[in-house]
Write a protein that holds these residues in place. Structure first.
Motif, mmCIF file in Angstrom:
data_model
loop_
_atom_site.group_PDB
_atom_site.id
_atom_site.type_symbol
_atom_site.label_atom_id
_atom_site.label_comp_id
_atom_site.label_asym_id
_atom_site.label_seq_id
_atom_site.Cartn_x
_atom_site.Cartn_y
_atom_site.Cartn_z
ATOM 1 N N TYR A 115 0.814 -1.218 0.000
ATOM 2 C CA TYR A 115 0.000 0.000 0.000
ATOM 3 C C TYR A 115 0.845 1.265 0.000
ATOM 4 C CZ TYR A 115 -4.135 -2.834 0.576
ATOM 5 O OH TYR A 115 -5.140 -3.729 0.364
ATOM 6 N N GLU A 116 2.041 1.191 0.566
ATOM 7 C CA GLU A 116 2.946 2.337 0.483
ATOM 8 C C GLU A 116 3.334 2.602 -0.969
ATOM 9 O OE1 GLU A 116 6.051 1.174 3.108
ATOM 10 O OE2 GLU A 116 5.083 2.001 4.901
ATOM 11 N N ALA A 117 3.409 1.533 -1.771
ATOM 12 C CA ALA A 117 3.745 1.671 -3.186
ATOM 13 C C ALA A 117 2.520 1.969 -4.046
ATOM 14 C CB ALA A 117 4.421 0.392 -3.684
ATOM 15 N N HIS A 118 1.316 1.826 -3.474
ATOM 16 C CA HIS A 118 0.069 2.062 -4.218
ATOM 17 C C HIS A 118 -0.874 2.955 -3.402
ATOM 18 C CE1 HIS A 118 1.698 -1.687 -5.941
ATOM 19 N NE2 HIS A 118 1.125 -1.291 -7.074
ATOM 20 N N PRO A 119 -0.467 4.206 -3.145
ATOM 21 C CA PRO A 119 -1.308 5.095 -2.329
ATOM 22 C C PRO A 119 -2.662 5.379 -2.956
ATOM 23 C CG PRO A 119 0.465 6.325 -3.397
ATOM 24 C CD PRO A 119 0.765 4.880 -3.602
ATOM 25 N N GLU A 120 -2.758 5.254 -4.285
ATOM 26 C CA GLU A 120 -4.046 5.510 -4.942
ATOM 27 C C GLU A 120 -5.113 4.525 -4.472
ATOM 28 O OE1 GLU A 120 -1.952 2.420 -7.389
ATOM 29 O OE2 GLU A 120 -1.361 4.296 -6.394
ATOM 30 N N GLU A 121 -4.711 3.305 -4.096
ATOM 31 C CA GLU A 121 -5.682 2.334 -3.592
ATOM 32 C C GLU A 121 -6.148 2.703 -2.184
ATOM 33 O OE1 GLU A 121 -4.868 -1.807 -4.096
ATOM 34 O OE2 GLU A 121 -3.736 -1.504 -5.963
ATOM 35 N N VAL A 122 -5.261 3.279 -1.400
ATOM 36 C CA VAL A 122 -5.638 3.754 -0.061
ATOM 37 C C VAL A 122 -6.640 4.890 -0.181
ATOM 38 C CG1 VAL A 122 -4.781 4.642 2.136
ATOM 39 C CG2 VAL A 122 -3.338 3.115 0.762
ATOM 40 N N ILE A 123 -6.366 5.831 -1.076
ATOM 41 C CA ILE A 123 -7.262 6.976 -1.282
ATOM 42 C C ILE A 123 -8.624 6.505 -1.794
ATOM 43 C CG2 ILE A 123 -7.602 9.096 -2.609
ATOM 44 C CD1 ILE A 123 -4.503 9.379 -2.597
ATOM 45 N N ALA A 124 -8.620 5.525 -2.701
ATOM 46 C CA ALA A 124 -9.877 4.994 -3.230
ATOM 47 C C ALA A 124 -10.712 4.353 -2.124
ATOM 48 C CB ALA A 124 -9.591 3.971 -4.335
ATOM 49 N N ALA A 125 -10.061 3.625 -1.213
ATOM 50 C CA ALA A 125 -10.776 2.992 -0.103
ATOM 51 C C ALA A 125 -11.402 4.040 0.801
ATOM 52 C CB ALA A 125 -9.821 2.109 0.697
ATOM 53 N N LEU A 126 -10.665 5.110 1.089
ATOM 54 C CA LEU A 126 -11.187 6.181 1.942
ATOM 55 C C LEU A 126 -12.295 6.955 1.245
ATOM 56 C CD1 LEU A 126 -7.868 7.558 3.503
ATOM 57 C CD2 LEU A 126 -9.631 6.200 4.649
ATOM 58 N N THR A 127 -12.183 7.131 -0.050
ATOM 59 C CA THR A 127 -13.210 7.844 -0.802
ATOM 60 C C THR A 127 -14.533 7.084 -0.767
ATOM 61 O OG1 THR A 127 -11.537 8.797 -2.274
ATOM 62 C CG2 THR A 127 -13.814 8.814 -3.056
ATOM 63 N N GLU A 128 -14.470 5.793 -1.040
ATOM 64 C CA GLU A 128 -15.683 4.961 -1.011
ATOM 65 C C GLU A 128 -16.290 4.929 0.380
ATOM 66 O OE1 GLU A 128 -17.991 1.753 0.277
ATOM 67 O OE2 GLU A 128 -15.833 1.734 0.723
ATOM 68 N N GLY A 129 -15.437 4.709 1.381
ATOM 69 C CA GLY A 129 -15.944 4.602 2.752
ATOM 70 C C GLY A 129 -16.541 5.898 3.251
ATOM 71 N N THR A 130 -15.920 7.015 2.903
ATOM 72 C CA THR A 130 -16.415 8.314 3.342
ATOM 73 C C THR A 130 -17.766 8.622 2.698
ATOM 74 O OG1 THR A 130 -14.169 9.123 3.730
ATOM 75 C CG2 THR A 130 -15.891 10.775 3.446
ATOM 76 N N ALA A 131 -17.936 8.281 1.441
ATOM 77 C CA ALA A 131 -19.216 8.500 0.764
ATOM 78 C C ALA A 131 -20.327 7.679 1.420
ATOM 79 C CB ALA A 131 -19.102 8.146 -0.715
ATOM 80 N N ALA A 132 -20.035 6.425 1.738
ATOM 81 C CA ALA A 132 -21.036 5.569 2.384
ATOM 82 C C ALA A 132 -21.377 6.090 3.780
ATOM 83 C CB ALA A 132 -20.515 4.136 2.465
ATOM 84 N N ALA A 133 -20.360 6.540 4.506
ATOM 85 C CA ALA A 133 -20.583 7.064 5.855
ATOM 86 C C ALA A 133 -21.398 8.347 5.816
ATOM 87 C CB ALA A 133 -19.239 7.319 6.535
ATOM 88 N N ARG A 134 -21.116 9.206 4.836
ATOM 89 C CA ARG A 134 -21.849 10.465 4.738
ATOM 90 C C ARG A 134 -23.337 10.206 4.466
ATOM 91 N NH1 ARG A 134 -19.191 12.618 0.751
ATOM 92 N NH2 ARG A 134 -17.542 13.494 2.066
#
Length: 360
Positions: free
Chosen positions: A314-333
Motif C-alpha cells: 500500500y505504500e507503493a500504491h497510495p491511490e488504492e488507499v485513497i480509493a478505499a477512503l473515498t468509497e468509505g467516506t461517501a457511504a458514511a456520509r
C-alpha cells in the motif's frame, strides 16, 4: 431505545501517528473478525481527525500525515473496502451538527465526572481551565459519531466504557425528550482474552502509549522489533537464571498471553509443549529472560511479517488507499445524513421538509 434489529459496528482511532500492537489486540483484531463474520449488516471504521485536532490544533501536518498512516495500517491488518467503510471524520459534516444538538443534553458537571476525560486531561498535561473546549466535550462528539451510524456495538478498549455509558445516556435523554426511538444504545465489544484488554508498554507502564515511547508499531521492521523486545521490562527480582521468576506484572509473559499461537512452541521452542509449561519453569527458576524474550521476538515477528508485507504494497500504491477512503467516506456520509434527517424531524427543526407537507 430504538428497536433496531440490524447489527452495525462503529469504531475508530485518532490519527496521531502509526498504530501499534496495543491497538491491534485491543480493537483491530476484533474489527477484522466482525468484518469477516458475515453477521453484521454494516461495518464502519473512522479515522477521527477532527477529534485529533482538539489537542493537536497547532500541528495539523502531523494529523494530515497520520490519516494516511492509519489508513495503511487498517488495510495491512485485514480491513477490506467493500466489507468495511473506512472514512475520515472531518469529511462528514453531519457528525458536527449532531454534536451541537447533543451538547444541550449534557451538563458541564457530567462531562467533568467522566473518568476517561479526567485521565486524558491529566495525561496530556492540561491544567485548570486550559483544556480546549473541543477536547473537553469529546465524549459528546464521540456520541454523535456512534449514533450517526446507529451502531449496536463499538469495539474499543475497556478504558472507553465511561465514554460508551455517556453515549447511552445521551441516547436515552434524546429519545425520552423527543418521544421517539430514533437513536440506538450501543454496547461495548471487548477482547475475549484478558491480556488484550490493556496491553502494557514495553517498559512495564500500565498503557502502551506513543507519547511514552513504549510502543511496538505494526509497521516496525524486524531489527527495530528485536531491539524493543530484547529491552523489555520483565521481573526486576529475577537477577540470575536460577532465581524463581514472577509472571504477574511481567510484560514479556503478558505479550505471550496476547500473541502466542497454538503452533508457536512447535515452531520456535519445541522443548516446551505450551505456555503454561514455560511459565512453570520460569516460576521455579532455571529459565533466563533472554531465552523467553527471543521466543517472544519470534512470535511477534511471525505475527508482524504479513502485516509489513501488505503495508509495503500500500505504500507503493497510495491511490488504492485513497480509493478505499473515498468509497468509505461517501457511504458514511449517506448513513449520517439519513440519521441527521431523523433527528431533526424528531426535534421539529426540519422546517422546509415539514412545511412542504404541512402547507401543501
Amino acid at each position: 431505545m430504538a428497536k433496531n434489529k440490524t447489527k452495525i459496528m462503529l469504531t475508530g482511532d485518532r490519527p496521531t501517528g502509526r498504530l501499534h500492537i496495543g491497538h491491534y489486540v485491543g480493537s483491530l483484531r476484533q474489527r477484522v473478525e466482525i468484518q469477516n463474520s458475515g453477521e453484521y449488516d454494516e461495518v464502519f471504521v473512522m479515522i477521527a481527525d477532527a477529534q485529533a485536532l482538539t489537542d493537536n490544533f497547532d500541528n495539523p501536518d502531523k494529523v494530515r500525515e497520520s490519516v494516511m498512516q492509519v489508513a495503511m495500517d487498517y488495510l495491512s491488518v485485514g480491513l477490506e473496502p467493500g466489507k468495511t467503510h473506512m472514512f475520515i471524520q472531518s469529511e462528514i459534516p453531519q457528525l458536527h451538527e449532531l454534536t451541537v444538538y447533543y451538547m444541550n443534553l449534557v451538563t458541564v458537571s457530567r462531562v467533568q465526572r467522566n473518568p476517561t476525560v479526567k485521565s486524558e486531561i491529566k495525561m496530556r498535561g492540561f491544567e485548570g481551565e486550559s483544556v480546549p473546549v473541543g477536547f473537553f466535550t469529546y465524549p459528546i462528539s464521540q456520541a454523535s459519531d456512534i449514533t450517526a451510524f446507529k451502531a449496536t456495538i463499538v469495539p474499543v478498549g475497556e478504558d472507553q466504557e465511561p465514554m460508551l455509558e455517556q453515549c447511552r445516556e445521551i441516547v436515552r435523554s434524546f429519545n425520552r425528550l423527543y418521544n421517539c426511538d430514533v437513536l440506538v444504545e450501543p454496547e461495548i465489544y471487548l477482547p475475549p482474552n484478558e491480556a488484550c484488554l490493556r496491553l502494557p508498554g514495553t517498559d512495564g507502564q500500565a498503557k502502551m502509549s506513543k507519547s511514552l515511547g513504549n510502543t511496538i508499531y505494526l509497521s516496525d521492521d524486524e531489527a527495530t522489533l528485536k531491539k524493543k523486545v530484547m529491552s523489555m521490562f520483565t521481573d526486576p527480582g529475577h537477577l540470575r537464571i536460577e532465581d524463581p521468576g514472577k509472571i504477574e506484572g511481567n510484560t514479556v509473559f503478558t505479550y505471550l498471553d496476547a500473541f502466542c499461537q497454538p503452533d508457536s512452541f512447535e515452531k520456535y521452542l519445541p522443548e516446551y509443549k505450551d505456555l503454561d509449561e514455560l511459565k512453570a519453569h520460569y516460576q521455579r527458576g532455571g529459565l533466563g529472560d533472554v531465552k523467553v524474550k527471543k521466543f517472544l521476538f519470534a512470535v511477534l515477528n511471525d505475527f508482524l511479517t504479513p502485516i509489513r508485507e501488505k503495508r509495503a504494497y500500500y505504500e507503493a500504491h497510495p491511490e488504492e488507499v485513497i480509493a478505499a477512503l473515498t468509497e468509505g467516506t461517501a457511504a458514511a456520509r449517506a448513513k449520517a445524513e439519513q440519521t441527521l434527517a431523523e433527528v431533526k424531524h424528531a426535534m421539529k427543526i426540519d422546517y422546509f421538509e415539514s412545511w412542504a407537507e404541512e402547507y401543501k
